[in-house]
Design a protein around this motif. Structure first.
Motif, PDB file in Angstrom:
ATOM      1  N   LYS A  68       6.344   5.220   6.539  1.00 44.64           N
ATOM      2  CA  LYS A  68       7.052   6.466   6.204  1.00 44.64           C
ATOM      3  C   LYS A  68       7.731   6.258   4.862  1.00 44.64           C
ATOM      4  CE  LYS A  68      11.287   7.969   7.087  1.00 44.64           C
ATOM      5  NZ  LYS A  68      12.541   8.399   7.738  1.00 44.64           N
ATOM      6  N   HIS A  69       7.321   7.024   3.870  1.00 41.98           N
ATOM      7  CA  HIS A  69       7.979   6.930   2.562  1.00 41.98           C
ATOM      8  C   HIS A  69       9.112   7.950   2.513  1.00 41.98           C
ATOM      9  CE1 HIS A  69       8.478   6.307  -1.776  1.00 41.98           C
ATOM     10  NE2 HIS A  69       7.998   5.107  -1.502  1.00 41.98           N
ATOM     11  N   HIS A  70       9.698   8.135   1.318  1.00 34.51           N
ATOM     12  CA  HIS A  70      10.859   9.026   1.216  1.00 34.51           C
ATOM     13  C   HIS A  70      10.550  10.460   1.665  1.00 34.51           C
ATOM     14  CE1 HIS A  70      12.378   5.645  -0.872  1.00 34.51           C
ATOM     15  NE2 HIS A  70      12.186   6.029  -2.120  1.00 34.51           N
TER      16      HIS A  70
ATOM     17  N   ILE B 175       0.859  -1.194   0.000  1.00 36.23           N
ATOM     18  CA  ILE B 175       0.000   0.000   0.000  1.00 36.23           C
ATOM     19  C   ILE B 175       0.888   1.233   0.000  1.00 36.23           C
ATOM     20  CG2 ILE B 175      -1.855   1.245   1.162  1.00 36.23           C
ATOM     21  CD1 ILE B 175      -2.499  -1.387   2.681  1.00 36.23           C
ATOM     22  N   HIS B 176       0.848   1.972  -1.097  1.00 38.43           N
ATOM     23  CA  HIS B 176       1.549   3.250  -1.159  1.00 38.43           C
ATOM     24  C   HIS B 176       0.511   4.341  -0.994  1.00 38.43           C
ATOM     25  CE1 HIS B 176       5.162   1.205  -2.485  1.00 38.43           C
ATOM     26  NE2 HIS B 176       5.815   2.350  -2.493  1.00 38.43           N
ATOM     27  N   TRP B 177       0.538   4.954   0.134  1.00 35.27           N
ATOM     28  CA  TRP B 177      -0.445   5.998   0.425  1.00 35.27           C
ATOM     29  C   TRP B 177       0.207   7.001   1.358  1.00 35.27           C
ATOM     30  CZ3 TRP B 177      -3.574   7.687   4.669  1.00 35.27           C
ATOM     31  CH2 TRP B 177      -4.701   8.441   4.299  1.00 35.27           C
TER      32      TRP B 177
ATOM     33  N   GLY C  97      14.056  -6.120  -7.801  1.00 34.73           N
ATOM     34  CA  GLY C  97      13.789  -4.752  -8.244  1.00 34.73           C
ATOM     35  C   GLY C  97      12.298  -4.522  -8.444  1.00 34.73           C
ATOM     36  N   ASP C  98      11.909  -3.272  -8.554  1.00 31.30           N
ATOM     37  CA  ASP C  98      10.501  -2.937  -8.777  1.00 31.30           C
ATOM     38  C   ASP C  98       9.999  -3.632 -10.045  1.00 31.30           C
ATOM     39  OD1 ASP C  98      10.993  -1.294  -6.663  1.00 31.30           O
ATOM     40  OD2 ASP C  98      10.811   0.586  -7.788  1.00 31.30           O
ATOM     41  N   ASN C  99       8.902  -4.314  -9.939  1.00 31.49           N
ATOM     42  CA  ASN C  99       8.296  -5.031 -11.069  1.00 31.49           C
ATOM     43  C   ASN C  99       9.246  -6.025 -11.738  1.00 31.49           C
ATOM     44  OD1 ASN C  99       5.494  -4.267 -11.379  1.00 31.49           O
ATOM     45  ND2 ASN C  99       6.298  -2.184 -11.605  1.00 31.49           N
TER      46      ASN C  99
ATOM     47  N   ALA D 154       4.495   8.546  -8.598  1.00 28.44           N
ATOM     48  CA  ALA D 154       3.775   9.690  -8.015  1.00 28.44           C
ATOM     49  C   ALA D 154       4.266  10.042  -6.618  1.00 28.44           C
ATOM     50  CB  ALA D 154       2.284   9.376  -7.983  1.00 28.44           C
ATOM     51  N   GLU D 155       4.759   9.052  -5.880  1.00 31.34           N
ATOM     52  CA  GLU D 155       5.209   9.311  -4.502  1.00 31.34           C
ATOM     53  C   GLU D 155       6.525  10.088  -4.457  1.00 31.34           C
ATOM     54  OE1 GLU D 155       5.017   6.465  -6.034  1.00 31.34           O
ATOM     55  OE2 GLU D 155       6.873   5.337  -5.792  1.00 31.34           O
ATOM     56  N   TRP D 156       7.095  10.356  -5.637  1.00 29.69           N
ATOM     57  CA  TRP D 156       8.341  11.121  -5.693  1.00 29.69           C
ATOM     58  C   TRP D 156       8.104  12.608  -5.990  1.00 29.69           C
ATOM     59  CZ3 TRP D 156      13.859   9.977  -5.987  1.00 29.69           C
ATOM     60  CH2 TRP D 156      14.174   8.696  -5.537  1.00 29.69           C
TER      61      TRP D 156
ATOM     62  N   PHE E 142      12.302  -2.362   4.126  1.00 29.61           N
ATOM     63  CA  PHE E 142      13.152  -1.187   3.895  1.00 29.61           C
ATOM     64  C   PHE E 142      13.356  -0.992   2.400  1.00 29.61           C
ATOM     65  CE2 PHE E 142      14.176  -2.740   8.157  1.00 29.61           C
ATOM     66  CZ  PHE E 142      13.864  -1.605   8.882  1.00 29.61           C
ATOM     67  N   ASP E 143      13.868   0.178   2.060  1.00 25.56           N
ATOM     68  CA  ASP E 143      13.882   0.505   0.637  1.00 25.56           C
ATOM     69  C   ASP E 143      15.167   1.203   0.214  1.00 25.56           C
ATOM     70  OD1 ASP E 143      13.104   0.730  -1.938  1.00 25.56           O
ATOM     71  OD2 ASP E 143      11.499   2.178  -1.606  1.00 25.56           O
ATOM     72  N   MET E 144      16.293   0.539   0.427  1.00 28.43           N
ATOM     73  CA  MET E 144      17.540   1.085  -0.106  1.00 28.43           C
ATOM     74  C   MET E 144      17.973   0.145  -1.219  1.00 28.43           C
ATOM     75  SD  MET E 144      20.923   2.406   1.802  1.00 28.43           S
ATOM     76  CE  MET E 144      21.791   0.920   2.190  1.00 28.43           C
TER      77      MET E 144
HETATM   78  C1  GLC Z   1      11.504   2.357  -5.209  1.00 31.48           C
HETATM   79  C2  GLC Z   1      10.956   3.755  -5.127  1.00 31.48           C
HETATM   80  C3  GLC Z   1       9.756   3.847  -4.285  1.00 31.48           C
HETATM   81  C4  GLC Z   1       8.852   2.655  -4.195  1.00 31.48           C
HETATM   82  C5  GLC Z   1       9.603   1.370  -4.182  1.00 31.48           C
HETATM   83  C6  GLC Z   1       8.694   0.159  -4.256  1.00 31.48           C
HETATM   84  O1  GLC Z   1      12.440   2.128  -4.297  1.00 31.48           O
HETATM   85  O2  GLC Z   1      11.892   4.708  -4.690  1.00 31.48           O
HETATM   86  O3  GLC Z   1       9.059   5.013  -4.542  1.00 31.48           O
HETATM   87  O4  GLC Z   1       8.275   2.750  -2.965  1.00 31.48           O
HETATM   88  O5  GLC Z   1      10.545   1.327  -5.135  1.00 31.48           O
HETATM   89  O6  GLC Z   1       9.374  -1.022  -4.457  1.00 31.48           O
END
Ligand code: GLC
Length: 605
Positions: free
Chosen positions: A115-117, A43-45, A266-268, A67-69, A214-216
């Motif tokens: 908490k997002h970026h 959930i990205h909100w 990685g994303d997707n 969009a969250e950026w 976490f998201d690094m």
């Molecule tokens: C990346 C993005 C971020 C998103 C994430 C999801 O790290 O910075 O916006 O939340 O991927 O996997």
């Protein structure tokens, strides 16, 4: 004494058997629920959901439309950013709705961007006033509301916490600091006064947390975070919640620290190989994570199901994202697809939950993917997920050496038996009486014990032939350069051979007879030079390499490419059924390389 010995033996045996059944050998006990869960909701909100990808009339400044950026990309001021909260309809925001959607969609856990970026907390944080409780009246605590809903509906709760990047804190990391710099001491100040105490709050005030996400996405050695800081954070988690999982985007890979519980791709990014430790793909239904009103390239339900099944067939997990709007609503295009997935899983979930990778290579068959499961009553099942229905209604599976006891469609409550033939290592199932499922049909093969396999065979394709490529050989000798496809795929993947090269493949021939043998290659020499030979079943076919010339990839773009052409090399007689080795030998001139693509074997009519 004898008795004790026997007990010990039984214990050892049962451990061995269990070890055998749990193919994913590097799963710690803590992560077992996660491995069994297979499917979860992301959930990205947050504040950004109010912008919907647009700020002051301007679209998000990046082609990678996340969009969250928007705070960072469109260079929004820290305080002005919070004016987006005025658009939120707090009365209609109900995290329980998200949990209910997850549950109805067959998901077993939810992970919320606590908490997002942007650095804005979705809980009541004592540490910072950049949080939801300080900007709502009456006070809201979304983490608490979600935690309660998860408890009520029996889902695990995961929390995303952006530890590395934090745009609002003076000394948190944002990429601008690559120019303006901060000192390690300043960064540690952020870490000690925001990250650590906030993590303590999240791990203390909200009951059991299933996972911290976490998201690094880069290694810690390439940025400001130190390994010590990451270890400090992980120790805090281990101290406060023993059962809480930690993902590899903490900044530590599992290879570097086996105490990290699962790997996040990685994303997707979907899995491509079976892994022995737990892993997961985070994915979106369109592209953006946060709600983006201009993001409309929705993947189909079938595509999403295929992604989930692909990952399960490799021991992986799939976490699919919702980006609710500022009133809490989940876009219809997302919820509709998720509910359709849930309906499919209600019928076919057995092949996903608690199922795992089978021993055969996952990309062996061109019709779909296989998962494997065992049942309490001792049944072993192989689930054939038919992504591409065979036009002749005959599904062939290559490599299973044990005859199944039965075959049926997973969705068929009566388990009406399907006709099948098992021939050494080829199992063929008659699908002619069936209607394909609108999404994906699952055929179950039942066994009394774990079926044996013959690995390394090239599977028969849906067309009835065998496609022998550099990727499915059993051995190779000599120099060759692997070249992936190029120029938008108009130049196919191939290997470049100078001098001598040999490759071997294994196929199972179920009916004796003649097979046509074709080879596809490109040769740019001006006249015949070099040769190739194909050996199988005591026959040898020879072929002089012919120039193949060039072709045009696209009109009017000066797009000339090497031509890859199929050549009939001859016919080979396979005198009896059985497994055969096919050997290819190429002899090319050193300065006139041959670009070999594939061999194609097909029974003569
Ligand atoms: C990346 C993005 C971020 C998103 C994430 C999801 O790290 O910075 O916006 O939340 O991927 O996997």
């Amino acid at each position: 004494m004898k008795c004790i010995l026997q007990v010990r033996l039984i214990l050892v045996l049962s451990v061995l058997i269990n070890g055998d059944l749990k193919a994913q050998s590097q799963t710690n006990e803590r992560a077992q629920w996660f491995v069994d869960a297979r499917f979860g909701m992301f959930i990205h909100w947050g504040v950004y959901s109010g912008a919907e990808g647009i700020w002051k009339g301007e679209k998000l400044r990046n082609d990678n439309d996340y969009a969250e950026w928007i705070y960072y990309r469109n260079r929004i001021d820290r305080e002005e950013y919070l004016t987006l909260l005025d658009r939120f309809d707090w009365a209609s925001i109900d995290p329980e709705e998200w949990v209910l959607l997850a549950k109805r969609s067959g998901m077993k856990y939810v992970t919320l961007t606590a908490k997002h970026h942007d650095g804005f907390g979705l809980w009541d944080s004592e540490v910072s006033d950049y949080d939801v409780a300080d900007h709502t009246s009456p006070k809201r605590d979304i983490v608490e509301e979600l935690a309660e809903a998860c408890r009520k509906h029996g889902l695990k709760l995961g929390l995303y916490y952006s530890h590395w990047v934090d745009w609002e804190h003076e000394f948190g990391w944002d990429h601008t600091k690559e120019i303006y710099k901060i000192t390690p001491e300043q960064y540690d100040q952020y870490w000690q006064e925001k990250v650590m105490p906030q993590m303590r709050e999240l791990l203390t005030n909200y009951g059991p947390i299933g996972m911290m996400w976490f998201d690094m996405w880069i290694h810690h050695s390439n940025t400001i975070v130190t390994k010590d800081q990451l270890m400090q954070l992980k120790s805090l988690i281990r101290e406060l919640q023993l059962d809480c999982l930690v993902n590899s985007r903490l900044g530590l890979s599992i290879e570097e620290d086996s105490d990290v519980d699962f790997r996040t791709l990685g994303d997707n990014q979907l899995g491509t190989g079976k892994l022995e430790y737990p892993w997961q793909s985070p994915a979106t239904v369109a592209h953006s994570w946060g709600y983006h009103t201009l993001d409309t390239e929705w993947k189909s339900t079938t595509t999403l199901l295929k992604s989930l099944i692909n990952n399960v067939s490799l021991n992986g997990n799939f976490m699919l994202n919702i980006g609710p709007k500022s009133n809490g609503d989940v876009p219809y295009e997302i919820s509709q697809r998720m509910l359709e997935m849930g309906d499919w899983l209600k019928v076919n979930g057995e092949s996903v939950y608690g199922a795992e990778a089978f021993d055969l290579r996952s990309d062996l068959h061109d019709w779909g993917k296989i998962t494997y499961g065992t049942e309490a009553d001792g049944k072993h099942k192989i689930y054939l997920h038919v992504f591409n229905w065979p036009y002749n209604n005959r599904l062939s599976v290559t490599g299973i050496a044990t005859a199944p006891r039965g075959a049926y469609v997973l969705g068929d409550k009566l388990q009406s038996p399907l006709r099948f033939w098992h021939n050494e290592v080829l199992t063929e199932i008659d699908l002619s009486s069936l209607q394909p499922d609108p999404y994906i049909s699952v055929i179950v093969l039942v066994f009394d014990q774990k079926p044996g396999i013959v690995d390394g065979l090239v599977a028969r394709t849906r067309d009835g032939g065998y496609s022998l490529v550099p990727g499915n050989t059993i051995s190779e000798e000599g120099e060759r350069t692997l070249r992936s496809q190029d120029r938008g795929g108009t130049v196919p993947a191939h290997i470049m051979v100078r001098g001598k090269y040999q490759a071997k493949w294994k196929i199972f021939v179920d009916e004796p007879g003649n097979m046509k043998v074709d080879a596809s290659y490109s040769f740019q020499g001006l006249k015949t030079a070099g040769n190739l030979s194909i050996k199988a079943a005591n026959s040898t076919l020879r072929h002089d390499i012919l120039p193949t010339g060039k072709t045009v990839g696209e009109p009017n773009q000066n797009w000339q490419i090497d031509n890859y052409r199929s050549h009939r090399i001859g016919t080979i007689n396979f005198p009896e059924k059985g497994i055969y080795e096919i050997t290819l030998e190429v002899e090319a001139e050193m300065d006139n390389p041959v670009n070999f693509q594939w061999l194609w074997l097909e029974a003569e009519d």
